[in-house]
Design an enzyme around this catalytic site. Sequence first.
Site, PDB file in Angstrom:
ATOM      1  N   ASP A  69      -7.917   6.958   2.149  1.00  0.00           N
ATOM      2  CA  ASP A  69      -9.036   5.743   2.925  1.00  0.00           C
ATOM      3  C   ASP A  69     -10.126   6.805   3.091  1.00  0.00           C
ATOM      4  O   ASP A  69     -10.003   8.032   3.481  1.00  0.00           O
ATOM      5  CB  ASP A  69      -8.411   5.050   3.918  1.00  0.00           C
ATOM      6  CG  ASP A  69      -7.706   3.684   3.215  1.00  0.00           C
ATOM      7  OD1 ASP A  69      -8.277   3.384   2.153  1.00  0.00           O
ATOM      8  OD2 ASP A  69      -6.875   3.262   4.009  1.00  0.00           O
ATOM      9  N   ASP A  94       1.791   9.285   4.903  1.00  0.00           N
ATOM     10  CA  ASP A  94       0.991   8.369   4.304  1.00  0.00           C
ATOM     11  C   ASP A  94       0.497   7.290   5.151  1.00  0.00           C
ATOM     12  O   ASP A  94       1.049   7.061   6.136  1.00  0.00           O
ATOM     13  CB  ASP A  94       1.663   7.899   2.903  1.00  0.00           C
ATOM     14  CG  ASP A  94       0.492   6.920   2.001  1.00  0.00           C
ATOM     15  OD1 ASP A  94      -0.579   7.199   1.873  1.00  0.00           O
ATOM     16  OD2 ASP A  94       0.860   6.005   1.659  1.00  0.00           O
ATOM     17  N   ASN A 123       1.991   8.384  -5.557  1.00  0.00           N
ATOM     18  CA  ASN A 123       0.978   9.427  -4.886  1.00  0.00           C
ATOM     19  C   ASN A 123       1.488  10.211  -3.899  1.00  0.00           C
ATOM     20  O   ASN A 123       0.927  11.151  -3.569  1.00  0.00           O
ATOM     21  CB  ASN A 123      -0.328   8.803  -4.658  1.00  0.00           C
ATOM     22  CG  ASN A 123      -0.379   7.696  -3.656  1.00  0.00           C
ATOM     23  OD1 ASN A 123       0.739   7.354  -3.323  1.00  0.00           O
ATOM     24  ND2 ASN A 123      -1.303   7.499  -2.846  1.00  0.00           N
TER      25      ASN A 123
END
Length: 1216
Positions: A752, A422, A881
């Site tokens: 993002d 991540d 997440n």
Amino acid sequence: MTRGRIRAKLQRSHLYSFSCLHPSNTEAERPNSVQGSRIVHCNQPHLHQKKPLKYCSNFISTTKYNVVTFLPKAIFEQFRRVANLYFLLAAALSLTAISPFSAVSMIAPLAFVVGLSMAKEALEDSRRFVQDMKVNRRKTSVHKGNGLFGYRPWHKIRVGDVLKVEKDQFFPADLLLLSSNYEDGICYVETMNLDGETNLKVKRCLEATLPLEDDEAFKDFAGIIRCEDPNPSLYTFVGNLEYDRQAFSLDPGQILLRDSKLRNTAYVYGVVIFTGHDSKVMQNATESPSKRSTIEKKMDYIIYVLFTLLVVISLISSIGFAVKTKYQVPDWWYLKPQNTDSLFNPGKPALSGFYHLITALILYGYLIPISLYVSIEVVKVLQATFINQDIHMYDEETGNPAQARTSNLNEELGQVDTILSDKTGTLTCNQMDFLKCSIAGTAYGVRSSEVELAAAKQMAIEEEVDLSSFPMHRDNQQSSRKNVGRVSEIELETVISYSNGTGQKPVIKGFSFDDGRLMNGNWLKEHNTDVHLLFFRILAICQTAIPEPNQETASFTYEAESPDEGAFLVAAREFGFEFCKRTQSSVFIRERYPNSKQPVEREYKLLNLLEFTSKRKRMSVIVQDEEGQILLLCKGADSIIFDRLSKNGRMYEAATTKHLTEYGEAGLRTLALAYRKLEESEYATWNNEFQKAKTCIGADREAMLERVAETMERELILVGATAVEDKLQKGVPQCIDKLAQAGLKIWVLTGDKMETAINIGFACSLLRQGMKQICIITTNSDTLAKDGKEAVKENILNQLTNASQMIKLEKDPHAAFALIIDGKTLTHALEDDMKHQFLGLAVDCASVICCRVSPKQKAMVTRLVKEGTGKTTLAIGDGANDVGMIQEADIGVGISGVEGMQAVMASDFSIAQFRFLERLLVVHGHWCYKRIAQMVCYFFYKNIAFGLTLFYFEAFAAFSGQSVYDDWYMLLFNVLLTSLPVISLGVFEQDVSSEVCLQFPALYQQGPRNLFFDWYRILGWMGNGLYSSLIIFFLNIIIFYDQAFRAGGQTADMAAVGTTMFTCIIWAVNCQIALTMSHFTWIQHLLVWGSIVTWYLFLLLYGMISPLISGNAYKLLVEALGPAPIYWAATLLVTIACNLPYFVHISFQRCFNPMDHHVIQEIKYYKRDVEDQHMWTRESSKARHDTKIGFTARVEAKIRQLRGRLQKKHSSSVAS
């Protein structure tokens, strides 16, 4: 009573701070259609004591066992292992006449091994039990009747109870919110334990229950809730409340879920709907997927090989026995063949052979290492303890150490091929700092981001490294020095501007902005001051935070829904627009101006809030200022905002777009700000539509709300944009560089946008200048085509095919490719007909960045890499997440950051910072892999060496089933005499020190290449065991067979030969493990040589026991073996002969074909690293895996570029 009157007045006023969350009165007329059978009698828990209304208690248990089920379940778990099942059967048969051993010698080792494993299970489960009881015994305030509340443990709470939960307490069950200390019945809830998010959620009670404002009000309270049955959906709830002769529909906005925490609210009242395992959080509690390491899986195959060998030699033995029984036994009169039984009947050789097959299967069972599993478990627990206690992986800031949450995967850490990471909170800190902004087309903010500083620093370093590495002409040196000076100036300028800014005033958390044009009211001197004013007001008003006075600073801190929002409020405060108060219907801003000594407090009435969601990617508030002007203030993703601008609202679009691109390149997160003025009539019409959509019951409610909101959020006027920095975690670029040198591939999966992810990639050195970027994206024209989906898929497939072809045709060996793909495109790329092309392209690229991906896509990509490559994957993340990919990967690592503990709870290992991953893999992973691999190979070696001697003796003893060893020898072989040295090998062995592991990262590749546990090495160890067994048996037989054993001329009997052979085995296998070890401590010496001493002590003490127990071993050492020189000579000769081939092998290998760690060991042994530092540096620089990512790869690319330039200049000068 005054409070009650205020509430009544507010009910009539219809002014709410969060209108879209507030249920309208019309809900009383339109109850939900409930799919479920649950009925809750509010404030009447006694009605739920009998069926059908009796529900589960609030007692929760996450343990695997309880007092009743422990024995049956734990025993079942142990005997699911094939080896244990075999030994159980052998132990049962040992009670019969078929067994060649006594029952004790078979049952005792099995009981010890199984008992130890069960004790470990009980210990781990007891920790869960203690944790459960700690939760169950928490206390909360419960209505006991007559308006009186008292404290009661959580586990005694029942459905229907009315609870009073106070600030910062957890909710003990799923509750319906009835009222709070706020006049409008709202409360703020932190759901970190549910979804990992630290932002606060707003909950609001029904208007009908607002008057339930204090303890007394519940004296006569009663109602009925009809709602859905227990289910795991955290974000949905359907039900009705029947109260005061009316039915009110309920939705998730009124539900308080167990394990969430009450924040910024003094107290709330709620009624219990779901308890214990019916609650939504417990319904979501799933067992972590069962993960097994590659070595453990391979061990099963080795066990099968040994089982096959066991069956083969048992068949040989039984056939031999049947033949002997039929043809030779009748002639052996001394055996009295006429006295037959079922086990020994020359007339029925087949039956005798069958019974002997069972005897042989038990006799040769020592080929299967009974203590292997328990030894591995002990070793792994101790390895996990060392990981937990590693001070180099302890984070002083948070106080969090590394934690091995499961010990089953220690060795898997040393075999990782691909890391899937991540970005936010993992590579970055999830700490947002307001750094730059664009207002009315003008860029503000002179400080540099960490990405810009890192880039400047690396450019300077690269130039200096390159120039110092090559001889040059003087004029070239001068021009190059100018270039270095220019780069250094850039770096110096950015660093100075940064340090000067921080030196002028104390650091403000969330605010790193510095630009005199805006600070201290100087913005009033800028052009377009009205636009600047709007910009600051949008920052201060368009939010859902709660202000909290800070006594130390005499200002306010903010409980915000996201770190970005908190940074905006701090920025607004520093610009002179301080958000100071929130009521049910208004927000208050203190505006400071240079020409005014006192701040001006302005009130903005909040009419509506249109929340931010990942789908909407924007947030809006509709407010009315003190002049009565209604405004819509909006902030959101630039792509979303720009699509909604009016024609006259695009004045600053071009300049703002340019600034947003620059901010993205600097690795900053950006949002655009816009507004719209509304007429009262226009707003009133829209609000009516919005209220209708809110009160609509059905599946279309959300879609209708979205459509209505869409009609309002248009014709916007652009004000500017913000840029906040999500700081890189400490040591991330260095860690990635070291992992790349270790040969690991790194993928980044982030939510993002592409620009931000790319620039974080540059900052982390996952990307570099000169690397060819392959961007796989979906164009808008494709989606508008008639055959939308097919056109999109065809386009993506073409892009994948072209990119793969480009890589194949690339002739430059140093060329590097980076694959960048967004979530929309990834949706199609992960489909069955395309995923293999996508994976093939990704594997050929040096780095892979997936942007705008959902949690589900993260898990799907992880699964694709794991199953498609067949290699070990590691996923690392810090938020809820990331749970999917953490559980899907072979190894899941959670970062105990600011996004809650959800990722950590789902992980196999947890660390506090990404940089600790380097040590976890390169040091502990490397050690654990080699330790476990060598330990398992050695285990099979020693058991083959021991077990086959029994078979050889059988052949010499007419396959009679007679053991050459005493039963107690065999019992102690695996349990005591050879188990401790092998455990010390698994726990303490180090081929090189931790410092050397980090200096020579290429050593890590021994794990992914599986050099120490491939079939070549496994069969080599088995062959060594076979050789040792032949030497031990036949050399002893040759020595003792027909020559005098004692001074009186007596020959050795079976007890003497058997004990001598066993002594040789103990010496041989313990000397073998001593030769295998590279790193000795006093513990290894104690356990290896202590095991040999223990054997002699046992033989001495066992021989002193009564002959009724010791049998033929009575005083065997003292009277027979000890005085006989041949016993000691045979032991020495056999031990040397057994270990000589291995000694020759490792000597030859170290001299002519050394492995990497052999070279390093020799350098360290002769202290060449101290005496010749240049050589040591040269060797360490070679010990890097050839990689195309990381800072080292960037420097090497620059050096190649400069070398080519110099060569070109040199060629041209020679030609001229």
